[in-house]
Design an enzyme around this catalytic site. Sequence first.
Site, PDB file in Angstrom:
ATOM      1  N   GLU A  27      18.909  38.068  85.323  1.00  9.55           N
ATOM      2  CA  GLU A  27      19.926  38.849  86.157  1.00  9.55           C
ATOM      3  C   GLU A  27      19.043  39.976  86.757  1.00  9.55           C
ATOM      4  O   GLU A  27      19.628  40.754  87.357  1.00  9.55           O
ATOM      5  CB  GLU A  27      20.820  39.226  85.352  1.00  9.55           C
ATOM      6  CG  GLU A  27      22.038  38.220  84.866  1.00  9.55           C
ATOM      7  CD  GLU A  27      23.124  38.660  84.001  1.00  9.55           C
ATOM      8  OE1 GLU A  27      24.212  39.365  84.866  1.00  9.55           O
ATOM      9  OE2 GLU A  27      23.135  38.604  83.003  1.00  9.55           O
ATOM     10  N   SER A 190      26.355  37.004  85.641  1.00 14.51           N
ATOM     11  CA  SER A 190      25.944  36.648  87.164  1.00 14.51           C
ATOM     12  C   SER A 190      26.160  35.299  87.319  1.00 14.51           C
ATOM     13  O   SER A 190      25.466  34.538  88.384  1.00 14.51           O
ATOM     14  CB  SER A 190      24.543  37.236  87.325  1.00 14.51           C
ATOM     15  OG  SER A 190      24.808  38.661  87.380  1.00 14.51           O
ATOM     16  N   SER A 191      26.932  34.518  86.686  1.00 15.83           N
ATOM     17  CA  SER A 191      27.198  32.869  86.896  1.00 15.83           C
ATOM     18  C   SER A 191      25.902  32.173  86.934  1.00 15.83           C
ATOM     19  O   SER A 191      25.960  31.103  87.455  1.00 15.83           O
ATOM     20  CB  SER A 191      27.872  32.981  88.098  1.00 15.83           C
ATOM     21  OG  SER A 191      29.027  33.516  88.299  1.00 15.83           O
ATOM     22  N   ARG A 227      44.515  31.723  89.596  1.00 16.11           N
ATOM     23  CA  ARG A 227      43.961  32.745  90.640  1.00 16.11           C
ATOM     24  C   ARG A 227      42.966  33.547  89.647  1.00 16.11           C
ATOM     25  O   ARG A 227      43.394  34.028  88.678  1.00 16.11           O
ATOM     26  CB  ARG A 227      45.008  33.687  91.304  1.00 16.11           C
ATOM     27  CG  ARG A 227      45.928  32.882  91.944  1.00 16.11           C
ATOM     28  CD  ARG A 227      46.967  33.737  92.574  1.00 16.11           C
ATOM     29  NE  ARG A 227      46.921  34.773  93.269  1.00 16.11           N
ATOM     30  CZ  ARG A 227      47.814  35.572  93.835  1.00 16.11           C
ATOM     31  NH1 ARG A 227      48.831  35.321  93.534  1.00 16.11           N
ATOM     32  NH2 ARG A 227      47.376  36.538  94.781  1.00 16.11           N
ATOM     33  N   TYR A 264      26.703  36.858  95.625  1.00 16.63           N
ATOM     34  CA  TYR A 264      25.973  37.677  96.193  1.00 16.63           C
ATOM     35  C   TYR A 264      25.180  37.402  97.564  1.00 16.63           C
ATOM     36  O   TYR A 264      24.674  38.130  98.129  1.00 16.63           O
ATOM     37  CB  TYR A 264      24.601  37.972  95.147  1.00 16.63           C
ATOM     38  CG  TYR A 264      25.261  38.716  93.937  1.00 16.63           C
ATOM     39  CD1 TYR A 264      25.545  39.688  93.704  1.00 16.63           C
ATOM     40  CD2 TYR A 264      25.163  37.678  92.740  1.00 16.63           C
ATOM     41  CE1 TYR A 264      26.095  40.298  92.639  1.00 16.63           C
ATOM     42  CE2 TYR A 264      25.665  38.326  91.348  1.00 16.63           C
ATOM     43  CZ  TYR A 264      25.922  39.670  91.610  1.00 16.63           C
ATOM     44  OH  TYR A 264      26.475  40.093  90.153  1.00 16.63           O
ATOM     45  N   ARG A 303      34.315  45.915  83.466  1.00 16.48           N
ATOM     46  CA  ARG A 303      34.870  44.923  84.325  1.00 16.48           C
ATOM     47  C   ARG A 303      35.701  44.084  83.519  1.00 16.48           C
ATOM     48  O   ARG A 303      34.841  43.602  82.437  1.00 16.48           O
ATOM     49  CB  ARG A 303      34.067  44.389  85.320  1.00 16.48           C
ATOM     50  CG  ARG A 303      34.616  43.620  86.473  1.00 16.48           C
ATOM     51  CD  ARG A 303      33.831  43.199  87.391  1.00 16.48           C
ATOM     52  NE  ARG A 303      33.444  41.535  86.674  1.00 16.48           N
ATOM     53  CZ  ARG A 303      32.170  41.265  86.762  1.00 16.48           C
ATOM     54  NH1 ARG A 303      31.277  41.906  87.131  1.00 16.48           N
ATOM     55  NH2 ARG A 303      31.953  39.956  86.097  1.00 16.48           N
ATOM     56  N   ASP A 305      37.752  40.561  83.736  1.00 13.64           N
ATOM     57  CA  ASP A 305      37.748  39.293  84.335  1.00 13.64           C
ATOM     58  C   ASP A 305      39.013  38.445  83.847  1.00 13.64           C
ATOM     59  O   ASP A 305      38.767  38.474  82.577  1.00 13.64           O
ATOM     60  CB  ASP A 305      36.409  38.645  84.372  1.00 13.64           C
ATOM     61  CG  ASP A 305      35.390  39.240  85.291  1.00 13.64           C
ATOM     62  OD1 ASP A 305      35.717  40.340  85.679  1.00 13.64           O
ATOM     63  OD2 ASP A 305      34.310  38.828  85.112  1.00 13.64           O
ATOM     64  N   GLU A 318      36.612  37.264  80.598  1.00 13.03           N
ATOM     65  CA  GLU A 318      35.508  37.989  79.825  1.00 13.03           C
ATOM     66  C   GLU A 318      35.549  39.399  80.200  1.00 13.03           C
ATOM     67  O   GLU A 318      35.918  40.047  81.165  1.00 13.03           O
ATOM     68  CB  GLU A 318      34.034  37.477  80.002  1.00 13.03           C
ATOM     69  CG  GLU A 318      33.634  37.529  81.401  1.00 13.03           C
ATOM     70  CD  GLU A 318      32.140  36.793  81.588  1.00 13.03           C
ATOM     71  OE1 GLU A 318      32.130  35.489  81.159  1.00 13.03           O
ATOM     72  OE2 GLU A 318      31.403  37.169  82.471  1.00 13.03           O
ATOM     73  N   ASN A 320      32.791  42.841  81.236  1.00 12.38           N
ATOM     74  CA  ASN A 320      31.345  42.979  81.324  1.00 12.38           C
ATOM     75  C   ASN A 320      31.083  44.587  81.057  1.00 12.38           C
ATOM     76  O   ASN A 320      31.837  45.335  81.755  1.00 12.38           O
ATOM     77  CB  ASN A 320      30.930  42.815  82.792  1.00 12.38           C
ATOM     78  CG  ASN A 320      30.700  41.288  82.771  1.00 12.38           C
ATOM     79  OD1 ASN A 320      29.644  40.709  82.662  1.00 12.38           O
ATOM     80  ND2 ASN A 320      32.114  40.455  83.002  1.00 12.38           N
TER      81      ASN A 320
END
Length: 360
Positions: A27, A190-191, A227, A264, A303, A305, A318, A320
């Site tokens: 990342e 970051s997926s 969603r 991104y 954050r 999610d 999750e 972060n």
Amino acid sequence: MHNDSSASFAEGTKPTVAVFFGGRSVEQPVSCASGSGVAKALRDRGFDVTTIGITRGGEWVELSPDVAFAIDSPEALPEVTAEAGKAVAIDLGPGAQPVADVLFPVLHGPFGEDGTIQGLFEMAGTPYVGSGVLSSALCMDKEFSKRLLAAEGVPQGAFDVLKAGEELDAEAVIGKLGLPIFVKPARAGSSLGISKVDSGAELATAVAKAREVDDKVVFEAAFQNAREIEMGVVETLDGDLEITFPLEVLAKGEDGWFDFEAKYLDNPEPFNLHPDYPDGVAEQAQALARKVFRLLDCRDLARVDCFLGEDGVVYLNEVNTMPGMTPMSGVPQAFAAYGISYGELVERLVTLAEARARRS
């Protein structure tokens, strides 16, 4: 760095800050862009800021104040190199000269968001922004955060884990979770390294992709027609929490989910900052964010999610502990809509770390 950091603060003056970014994880590009933004915002607000870039090999490099990074294209992702500045020696002994009064690790993934650098800062006795060692490690490891939260009755999707060295039993995983399944590195963000699989034949390839990032893999049952929502959480100086209105993730990649390119590179406006929800959903989401922040012993910022299911229930995805802080990241946008500007947010985080040092 020294062991009596609280004595270095003069009342009424701004502490010096060292912002760390880059790092040894996949990342690094996101961290470079996030850290550049944080450093600039603090300088704009009158802080004396040192920027320390960490290379993929782990070297620490002091960068020029005018060095800035941004994610512009997949062919030119930002990266810290040893040649980008002057090498920084790490001195942790008694009486060592501190790099700064407050350390601000804007690092994502392993060796930055997983408790490792937090442990180093604890040993140095220097205050730092963000969650502590255990909380950082817990939130980074999807297996153990899910297990802890399941024990506390937090609503979340079904999951399974493939430990390092274990062989994949595709039939057993599908039998437990159904299809489709998300296959993820257990300790990354970051997926990156994630796949969505729709058949058993795709599972082995997805596991191999995830294991390029982490040798432990988590399988998650996919939510149908859910969603995707997320909230920023920030502490106040008196210990309360401020939680943003849950934004909705609109951007989808080619496979229909919020991948790295969608996050991104492809979408100038990947979020709806104030979507319409059924009655009570926003409050339900914010209550869940508050509960999870406290359960996981988070500190300063996070954050959270979630998924809003077709049944109207908000399920945790999750947490972060150092979310993306690029200009297009969700947390800065959500706080701006809430009424806390980017500059105010990063100054708040430094102030929280400084206040902890004063109390200790």
